[in-house]
Design a protein around this motif. Structure first.
Motif, short mmCIF file in Angstrom:
data_model
loop_
_atom_site.label_atom_id
_atom_site.label_comp_id
_atom_site.label_asym_id
_atom_site.label_seq_id
_atom_site.Cartn_x
_atom_site.Cartn_y
_atom_site.Cartn_z
N VAL A 33 -29.09 2.51 33.95
CA VAL A 33 -27.66 2.61 33.67
C VAL A 33 -27.41 3.67 32.60
N GLY A 34 -26.19 4.19 32.61
CA GLY A 34 -25.80 5.21 31.63
C GLY A 34 -24.52 5.87 32.08
N ASN A 35 -23.85 6.54 31.14
CA ASN A 35 -22.61 7.23 31.46
C ASN A 35 -22.89 8.47 32.32
N ASN A 36 -21.82 9.08 32.82
CA ASN A 36 -21.97 10.35 33.53
C ASN A 36 -22.68 11.35 32.63
N GLY A 37 -23.63 12.08 33.22
CA GLY A 37 -24.36 13.06 32.44
C GLY A 37 -25.51 12.48 31.63
N ALA A 38 -25.82 11.20 31.84
CA ALA A 38 -26.89 10.57 31.07
C ALA A 38 -28.26 11.05 31.50
N GLY A 39 -28.35 11.60 32.72
CA GLY A 39 -29.64 12.10 33.21
C GLY A 39 -30.27 11.24 34.28
N LYS A 40 -29.53 10.26 34.81
CA LYS A 40 -30.09 9.32 35.78
C LYS A 40 -30.55 10.04 37.06
N THR A 41 -29.66 10.83 37.64
CA THR A 41 -30.01 11.51 38.89
C THR A 41 -31.08 12.57 38.65
N THR A 42 -30.99 13.27 37.54
CA THR A 42 -32.02 14.26 37.21
C THR A 42 -33.39 13.60 37.10
N LEU A 43 -33.45 12.44 36.47
CA LEU A 43 -34.72 11.72 36.35
C LEU A 43 -35.26 11.36 37.72
N PHE A 44 -34.40 10.85 38.60
CA PHE A 44 -34.85 10.50 39.95
C PHE A 44 -35.35 11.74 40.69
N ARG A 45 -34.67 12.85 40.53
CA ARG A 45 -35.09 14.07 41.22
C ARG A 45 -36.44 14.58 40.67
N LEU A 46 -36.68 14.37 39.40
CA LEU A 46 -37.98 14.74 38.84
C LEU A 46 -39.08 13.82 39.39
N ILE A 47 -38.79 12.53 39.47
CA ILE A 47 -39.76 11.58 40.01
C ILE A 47 -40.11 11.94 41.44
N ARG A 202 -35.05 -6.11 34.92
CA ARG A 202 -35.33 -5.14 33.86
C ARG A 202 -34.33 -4.00 33.96
N ILE A 203 -33.77 -3.60 32.85
CA ILE A 203 -32.74 -2.57 32.84
C ILE A 203 -33.04 -1.54 31.75
N VAL A 204 -32.93 -0.28 32.12
CA VAL A 204 -33.13 0.82 31.18
C VAL A 204 -31.78 1.50 30.93
N LEU A 205 -31.46 1.67 29.67
CA LEU A 205 -30.24 2.37 29.26
C LEU A 205 -30.61 3.80 28.90
N LEU A 206 -30.04 4.74 29.64
CA LEU A 206 -30.34 6.17 29.44
C LEU A 206 -29.09 6.87 28.93
N GLU A 207 -29.24 7.65 27.89
CA GLU A 207 -28.14 8.48 27.37
C GLU A 207 -28.70 9.82 26.95
N HIS A 208 -28.04 10.90 27.38
CA HIS A 208 -28.47 12.27 27.06
C HIS A 208 -29.96 12.47 27.38
N GLY A 209 -30.39 11.85 28.48
CA GLY A 209 -31.75 12.03 28.96
C GLY A 209 -32.81 11.24 28.23
N VAL A 210 -32.40 10.42 27.26
CA VAL A 210 -33.34 9.66 26.44
C VAL A 210 -33.18 8.17 26.74
N ILE A 211 -34.30 7.45 26.82
CA ILE A 211 -34.26 6.00 26.99
C ILE A 211 -33.92 5.37 25.65
N LEU A 212 -32.73 4.78 25.57
CA LEU A 212 -32.30 4.14 24.32
C LEU A 212 -32.76 2.69 24.24
N ARG A 213 -32.73 2.01 25.39
CA ARG A 213 -33.10 0.60 25.39
C ARG A 213 -33.81 0.26 26.70
N ASP A 214 -34.80 -0.61 26.58
CA ASP A 214 -35.51 -1.16 27.73
C ASP A 214 -35.31 -2.67 27.63
#
Length: 241
Positions: A33-47, A202-214
Motif C-alpha cells: 500500500v501507498g499513495n500515488n507515486g509511492a513506487g508500488k508499480t515500479t517495484l513490481f516492474r523491477l521484480i 502481511r502488509i508493506v507500507l511504501l512511500e517515496h520508494g522506501v519501505i516505511l512499515r512491515d
C-alpha cells in the motif's frame, strides 16, 4: 521465495524505489500500500524484470531475475492491459497462455471453471476481441490469465481497479483460496486499504520508494495503523504554509 537486495531505481532526480534488503517467504499473501507515486508499480516492474535497476537486484528462489528467465515458468503477473493481446478473443488468449505453459485446451477449460462467477457471463462466449471489452472485464481477463498456469509466485497490481463491488468480493475470496490451496506467494498492490486489510496477513507500507512499515496484519489489526498514518499525511499536506 523472493529477496530484494539493495534495489534502487531513479527517474531523473526522482528516486522511485530504494530498498536495502527485504525478504518475502514462500506462501506469503502480501499487500503493498501507498499513495500515488509511492513506487508500488515500479517495484513490481523491477521484480518482473520489466525495468532495469540502477543498483541491486531481485532474486526469486535464488534466481536473479535480470540474469535468467527460469523464474518465469512459475510466475504469473498482471500489471495493466498492456499485458493483454487485444486482437484476440478472451478464449483465444486463455488458450494461448495455456500453450505457453504446456496446457491442453481441455486443461485450460477446467482451470477456467473456478472463475465462472467472477466472469459473470460477460467474458467468454461473447465473440468479440479483448480490445472491445470494458476496463472491468479486461481486468478480469488479465487476472485470470495470470493465475491460469497455477504460478507459485503471483503478482497483481491494483487488482480491484475497475471491478464492481460483487467482482471485488469474489476476487478477494479467490485470491485467499488460491494462496491457501496452492501455497503460492501472492503480492498485490492496492489503494484500497479495506480490501488489502481484509485478505493480506502481511502488509508493506511504501512511500517515496522506501519501505516505511512491515505490518503483521493478523486479525486485521493493521487497519487502524494505516488509517492513522494516511490521515496524518493528509493533514500535513493540507496544512497552511
Amino acid at each position: 521465495m523472493l529477496t530484494i537486495n539493495q534495489l534502487q531505481k531513479r527517474f531523473g532526480d526522482k528516486t522511485a524505489v530504494d530498498i536495502e534488503n527485504y525478504t518475502i517467504a514462500p506462501g506469503t499473501l502480501l499487500g503493498l500500500v501507498g499513495n500515488n507515486g509511492a513506487g508500488k508499480t515500479t517495484l513490481f516492474r523491477l521484480i518482473l524484470d520489466l525495468l532495469q535497476a540502477d543498483r541491486g537486484n531481485v532474486t526469486v528462489d535464488g534466481i536473479d531475475v535480470s540474469r535468467s528467465e527460469d523464474w518465469k515458468t512459475f510466475t504469473g503477473a498482471y500489471i495493466d492491459d498492456g499485458f493483454l493481446i487485444d486482437y484476440l478473443t478472451p478464449e483465444e488468449y486463455f488458450y494461448f497462455i495455456g500453450r505457453m505453459y504446456g496446457l491442453r485446451k481441455e486443461e485450460v477449460d477446467e482451470r477456467l471453471r473456478p472463475f465462472d462467477r467472477f466472469m459473470n457471463g460477460e467474458v467468454t462466449g461473447q465473440k468479440k476481441f479483448i480490445r472491445n471489452y470494458s476496463m472491468g472485464n479486461k481486468q478480469k481477463i488479465g487476472i485470470i490469465s495470470a493465475m491460469l498456469h497455477h504460478p507459485r509466485l503471483l503478482i497483481l497490481d491494483e487488482p480491484f481497479n475497475f471491478l464492481d463491488p460483487s467482482s471485488q468480493a469474489i476476487i478477494k475470496h479467490l485470491l485467499q483460496k488460491y494462496n491457501e490451496e496452492h501455497g503460492a506467494t501472492v503480492l498485490i498492490s492496492s489503494h484500497n486499504l479495506n480490501h488489502t486489510v481484509d485478505i493480506c496477513p502481511r502488509i508493506v507500507l511504501l512511500e517515496h520508494g522506501v519501505i516505511l512499515r512491515d505490518i503483521d496484519n493478523a486479525g486485521g489489526t493493521a487497519e487502524k495503523e494505516l488509517e492513522d498514518y494516511f490521515n496524518v499525511r493528509a493533514e500535513e499536506e493540507s496544512a497552511p504554509i
